[in-house]
Design an enzyme around this catalytic site. Structure first.
Site, short mmCIF file in Angstrom:
data_model
loop_
_atom_site.label_atom_id
_atom_site.label_comp_id
_atom_site.label_asym_id
_atom_site.label_seq_id
_atom_site.Cartn_x
_atom_site.Cartn_y
_atom_site.Cartn_z
N THR A 1 8.51 9.74 0.42
CA THR A 1 8.28 9.74 -1.30
C THR A 1 9.42 11.45 -1.70
O THR A 1 10.26 11.54 -2.74
CB THR A 1 6.76 10.16 -1.86
N ASP B 1 -14.14 16.57 6.65
CA ASP B 1 -14.23 15.25 5.24
C ASP B 1 -15.22 16.04 4.15
O ASP B 1 -15.97 15.98 4.36
CB ASP B 1 -13.96 14.35 5.80
N TYR C 1 2.09 13.94 -7.26
CA TYR C 1 1.51 13.44 -5.80
C TYR C 1 2.25 13.49 -5.05
O TYR C 1 2.78 14.78 -3.92
CB TYR C 1 0.90 12.22 -5.49
N GLY D 1 -10.83 9.27 7.32
CA GLY D 1 -9.59 8.29 6.07
C GLY D 1 -9.39 7.31 7.23
O GLY D 1 -8.93 7.14 8.36
N LEU E 1 -11.82 21.34 1.80
CA LEU E 1 -10.95 22.57 2.48
C LEU E 1 -10.49 23.18 0.87
O LEU E 1 -9.75 24.28 1.36
CB LEU E 1 -10.28 21.93 2.63
N ASN F 1 -1.24 -0.33 -3.06
CA ASN F 1 -1.26 -0.44 -2.19
C ASN F 1 -0.92 -1.81 -1.76
O ASN F 1 -1.47 -3.09 -1.52
CB ASN F 1 -1.32 -0.02 -0.82
N LEU F 2 0.38 -2.55 -1.41
CA LEU F 2 1.06 -3.64 -0.97
C LEU F 2 -0.46 -4.46 0.04
O LEU F 2 -0.85 -5.70 -0.31
CB LEU F 2 2.30 -4.10 -0.76
N LYS G 1 4.11 16.90 -2.26
CA LYS G 1 4.19 16.69 -0.73
C LYS G 1 5.24 17.50 -0.86
O LYS G 1 5.60 18.84 0.51
CB LYS G 1 4.79 15.38 -0.31
N SER H 1 5.45 12.92 3.43
CA SER H 1 5.52 11.37 3.08
C SER H 1 7.19 11.37 2.78
O SER H 1 7.93 11.77 2.73
CB SER H 1 5.07 11.05 1.12
N1 UFG Z 1 3.60 -4.14 -4.93
C1 UFG Z 1 3.78 -4.74 -5.20
N2 UFG Z 1 2.07 -5.46 -4.98
C2 UFG Z 1 1.52 -4.58 -5.51
C3 UFG Z 1 1.52 -3.61 -4.93
C4 UFG Z 1 3.50 -3.11 -4.08
O1 UFG Z 1 4.50 -5.91 -5.64
O2 UFG Z 1 0.20 -5.08 -5.85
C5 UFG Z 1 4.85 -4.03 -3.97
C6 UFG Z 1 5.42 -1.94 -4.70
O3 UFG Z 1 6.28 -2.36 -6.12
C7 UFG Z 1 6.41 -2.21 -3.77
C8 UFG Z 1 5.92 -1.90 -2.19
O4 UFG Z 1 5.19 -2.77 -2.75
O5 UFG Z 1 8.05 -2.27 -4.13
C9 UFG Z 1 5.11 -1.31 -1.45
O6 UFG Z 1 4.18 -0.82 -2.60
P1 UFG Z 1 2.90 0.37 -2.03
O7 UFG Z 1 1.90 0.59 -3.61
O8 UFG Z 1 1.95 -0.63 -0.80
O9 UFG Z 1 3.92 2.12 -1.48
P2 UFG Z 1 4.59 2.65 -2.21
O10 UFG Z 1 5.88 2.14 -1.68
O11 UFG Z 1 4.51 2.22 -3.54
O12 UFG Z 1 3.83 3.88 -2.04
C10 UFG Z 1 3.99 4.67 -0.51
C11 UFG Z 1 2.15 5.45 -0.15
C12 UFG Z 1 2.42 6.43 -1.42
C13 UFG Z 1 4.12 6.84 -1.07
C14 UFG Z 1 5.30 6.15 -0.94
C15 UFG Z 1 6.31 7.02 -0.63
O13 UFG Z 1 1.22 4.25 -0.72
O14 UFG Z 1 1.47 7.26 -1.25
O15 UFG Z 1 4.66 4.97 -0.19
O16 UFG Z 1 5.99 7.09 0.54
F1 UFG Z 1 3.83 8.28 -2.13
#
Ligand code: UFG
Length: 342
Positions: A129, A33, A152, A12, A61, A202-203, A156, A127
């Site tokens: 989180t 994996d 999720y 991963g 696992l 994710n962003l 954790k 996390s």
């Molecule tokens: N965002 C956007 N547009 C997108 C995707 C994300 O504006 O298309 C924003 C989200 O709203 C957030 C920021 O970008 O404000 C980060 O978002 P991510 O989805 O990249 O990450 P998160 O903080 O939401 O989540 C991550 C992990 C999770 C974990 C969390 C807290 O993906 O697994 O951090 O640990 F739970």
């Protein structure tokens, strides 16, 4: 002889980068994996980077008998790094039982085998989180955990508790939970990186896929947060820096430096960036134009979080080193490599 480390979820995103760092430090790695969210070709690329192909076993696992049989076969494992887990927040709301069964079941099977086969050490992927939206920023390890926003996130928190209780009951077992903030970027060779299946949640993968022309535009989820530019703030950590934190945690346990047989650390940079700052930094670093629009907030998102890394920096002797610019450039180089762009 080189010490052997079991890396679950080693094909991963974070797992593959950690395998590379472990091999470069002279550890012998075996990956387990089930390839539910990764590709077997990752092994070729790890080998291209380090010159060493890690041993690989494909199974789930959460299957107790298969996990037991694995430890019978590999009798020299010195420590485990446990990445293998489901990790999509939205999907966990739809399929909570799958998440609880997979994420907790696999941890419990591993803990049981650690006792039975005398493998004392484990590093676990937790996390930030678990902090929810903290009342005070930045968050230290003493910041109270809050009720999880999703199944999720709850897995954790529960997995941390399972390890804490198991370590209390078993003095010989030693676990470290690393609470990751937001891992981004890719290996500097652009041979391994994040490869989400389907539309990225994710962003940064969404940004790089938009820049590569796979998506029309990025939606920025909300610009009415209580932050300087109104967009949400996160602590984005380079995946190679994060991978190195695992090696340091392994060293700490193997060298008997743990202060308690269950410990947990924040793994972030200590700096927060808003979504808009990140988008602007990406455009500046890559010179690529990026279409974006502001849309409503995403359900379940927190407003802002970043780490206080003092405790981890002091105790582990580890610090995130890469800049945001360097990290975004690495994410773009990886995306271009995957898509065959110049
Ligand atoms: N965002 C956007 N547009 C997108 C995707 C994300 O504006 O298309 C924003 C989200 O709203 C957030 C920021 O970008 O404000 C980060 O978002 P991510 O989805 O990249 O990450 P998160 O903080 O939401 O989540 C991550 C992990 C999770 C974990 C969390 C807290 O993906 O697994 O951090 O640990 F739970």
């Amino acid at each position: 002889m080189a010490k052997q480390i079991l890396v679950t979820g080693g094909t991963g995103y974070i797992g593959s980068h950690t395998v590379v760092e472990l091999q470069e430090r002279g550890f012998d790695v075996v990956i387990v994996d089930n390839l539910s969210n990764s590709q077997i070709e990752v092994l070729d690329n790890i080998e291209k980077i380090t010159g060493i192909r890690p041993a690989f076993e494909q199974f789930d696992l959460s299957e107790r008998d298969l996990t037991d049989a694995f430890f019978k076969k590999y009798s020299d494992i010195a420590a485990i790094i446990h990445f293998a887990a489901f990790k999509a927040v939205g999907e966990s709301v739809q399929k909570p039982l799958e998440y609880y069964r997979n994420n907790m079941g696999s941890l419990m099977n591993l803990l049981e085998c650690m006792n039975k086969y005398q493998v004392p050490h484990m590093v676990f992927s937790s996390s930030c989180t678990v902090y929810g939206q903290p009342d005070v920023l930045p968050v230290t390890e003493q910041t109270p955990r809050k009720e999880a926003e999703s199944p999720y996130g709850n897995t954790k928190a529960i997995c941390e508790d399972i390890m804490r209780d198991y370590c209390k009951a078993n003095e010989a077992i030693n676990c470290i939970a690393l609470r990751y903030f937001n891992p981004i970027g890719a290996h500097p060779t652009a041979l391994i990186g994040e490869l989400p299946v389907g539309v990225p949640n994710n962003l940064v993968p969404f940004i790089t896929q938009t820049a590569a022309g796979l998506r029309d535009e990025l939606s920025i989820f909300g610009d009415d947060y209580d932050t300087e530019d109104g967009t949400a703030i996160r602590d984005y950590i380079n995946v190679v820096d994060l991978a190195k934190a695992h090696v340091v945690a392994i060293d700490r346990m193997l060298n008997g430096k743990s202060k308690d047989n269950y410990e947990y650390f924040n793994v972030g940079t200590g700096s927060g960036y808003s979504v808009m700052q990140l988008v602007k930094a990406f455009i500046k670093v890559t010179g690529v134009n990026l279409n974006y629009k502001i849309v409503d907030r995403r359900a379940g998102d927190i407003e802002k979080i970043w780490a206080d890394t003092t405790y981890g920096n002091n105790e582990l002797g580890w610090k995130a080193e890469k800049t945001l610019e360097e990290t975004l450039a690495s994410a773009w180089a990886w995306e271009k490599n995957v898509r065959g762009l110049k």
